[in-house]
Design a protein around this motif. Structure first.
Motif, PDB file in Angstrom:
ATOM      1  N   VAL A   1      63.802 -20.618   9.848  1.00  0.00           N
ATOM      2  CA  VAL A   1      62.778 -21.520  10.350  1.00  0.00           C
ATOM      3  C   VAL A   1      61.899 -21.962   9.184  1.00  0.00           C
ATOM      4  O   VAL A   1      61.153 -21.160   8.611  1.00  0.00           O
TER       5      VAL A   1
ATOM      6  N   GLU B   1      67.716 -18.179  15.454  1.00  0.00           N
ATOM      7  CA  GLU B   1      66.925 -19.406  15.526  1.00  0.00           C
ATOM      8  C   GLU B   1      67.113 -20.221  14.254  1.00  0.00           C
ATOM      9  O   GLU B   1      67.112 -19.685  13.147  1.00  0.00           O
TER      10      GLU B   1
ATOM     11  N   GLY C   1      65.219 -23.730  12.820  1.00  0.00           N
ATOM     12  CA  GLY C   1      64.186 -24.716  13.084  1.00  0.00           C
ATOM     13  C   GLY C   1      63.667 -25.332  11.800  1.00  0.00           C
ATOM     14  O   GLY C   1      63.688 -24.701  10.740  1.00  0.00           O
ATOM     15  N   TYR C   2      63.208 -26.552  11.894  1.00  0.00           N
ATOM     16  CA  TYR C   2      62.704 -27.287  10.742  1.00  0.00           C
ATOM     17  C   TYR C   2      63.663 -27.136   9.562  1.00  0.00           C
ATOM     18  O   TYR C   2      63.341 -26.534   8.540  1.00  0.00           O
TER      19      TYR C   2
ATOM     20  N   ASN D   1      68.390 -20.559  19.550  1.00  0.00           N
ATOM     21  CA  ASN D   1      67.322 -21.523  19.772  1.00  0.00           C
ATOM     22  C   ASN D   1      67.316 -22.414  18.535  1.00  0.00           C
ATOM     23  O   ASN D   1      67.019 -21.939  17.440  1.00  0.00           O
ATOM     24  N   ILE D   2      67.666 -23.678  18.697  1.00  0.00           N
ATOM     25  CA  ILE D   2      67.705 -24.610  17.576  1.00  0.00           C
ATOM     26  C   ILE D   2      66.781 -25.780  17.883  1.00  0.00           C
ATOM     27  O   ILE D   2      66.840 -26.357  18.964  1.00  0.00           O
ATOM     28  N   HIS D   3      65.914 -26.077  16.931  1.00  0.00           N
ATOM     29  CA  HIS D   3      64.906 -27.111  17.162  1.00  0.00           C
ATOM     30  C   HIS D   3      64.475 -27.756  15.850  1.00  0.00           C
ATOM     31  O   HIS D   3      64.553 -27.141  14.787  1.00  0.00           O
ATOM     32  N   ASP D   4      64.070 -29.002  15.949  1.00  0.00           N
ATOM     33  CA  ASP D   4      63.532 -29.724  14.798  1.00  0.00           C
ATOM     34  C   ASP D   4      64.488 -29.680  13.605  1.00  0.00           C
ATOM     35  O   ASP D   4      64.095 -29.340  12.489  1.00  0.00           O
TER      36      ASP D   4
ATOM     37  N   SER E   1      67.959 -26.174  22.795  1.00  0.00           N
ATOM     38  CA  SER E   1      67.782 -27.101  21.681  1.00  0.00           C
ATOM     39  C   SER E   1      66.699 -28.111  22.014  1.00  0.00           C
ATOM     40  O   SER E   1      66.493 -28.463  23.179  1.00  0.00           O
TER      41      SER E   1
END
Length: 141
Positions: free
Chosen positions: A35, A67, A69-70, A96-99, A125
């Motif tokens: 992250v 995870e 992220g970013y 959990n994958i985001h941004d 996501s």
């Protein structure tokens, strides 16, 4: 593969470069937490630029710490028939994958393996961006 018997935390701003045929494999009892931050994303890319320069990030287990992220994922998806996605989850693997921005991947940006037609309940996501990939975020058997 980079690792399979450790829990790995990647700090913001780190650039992970992969040789042809390599990637990250997160087995059933381990985790990957990568992250970054908006000004300091984590970058996953090939040593050699271009689509298909490295294999993928593969999640197999249900560790709730998994995870991404970013981050920016570029040039992955070597051997797209087998790799399927630059980020790949096995049946019901937790992620959990985001941004995350996916650029120039030879396979899909994200491929979520499912059993039959049942969605993976452990995959979430949000805020994913796809630029010049074979496909974006998909699932299948």
């Amino acid at each position: 593969s980079l690792f399979s018997n450790a829990n790995l935390v990647i700090a913001p701003g780190v650039i992970m470069e992969f040789e042809t045929g390599s990637g990250i494999y997160v087995n059933t009892s381990r985790s990957l937490k990568a992250v970054g931050t908006l000004p300091n994303p984590i970058i996953f890319r090939g040593v050699n630029p271009g689509p298909g320069a490295w294999r993928r990030i593969y999640f197999e287990g249900n560790n709730s710490l998994n995870e991404i992220g970013y981050a920016i994922v570029s040039g992955g998806g070597e051997d797209p028939t087998n790799t399927k996605g630059s980020v790949f989850t096995w049946y019901n693997a937790t992620l959990n994958i985001h941004d995350v921005e996916f650029n120039d991947n030879l396979a899909c940006g994200v491929y979520v393996r499912i059993s039959g037609t049942t969605p993976n309940p452990n995959y979430t996501s949000s805020n994913l961006t796809f630029n010049n990939n074979t496909c974006d975020e998909t699932s299948g058997n």
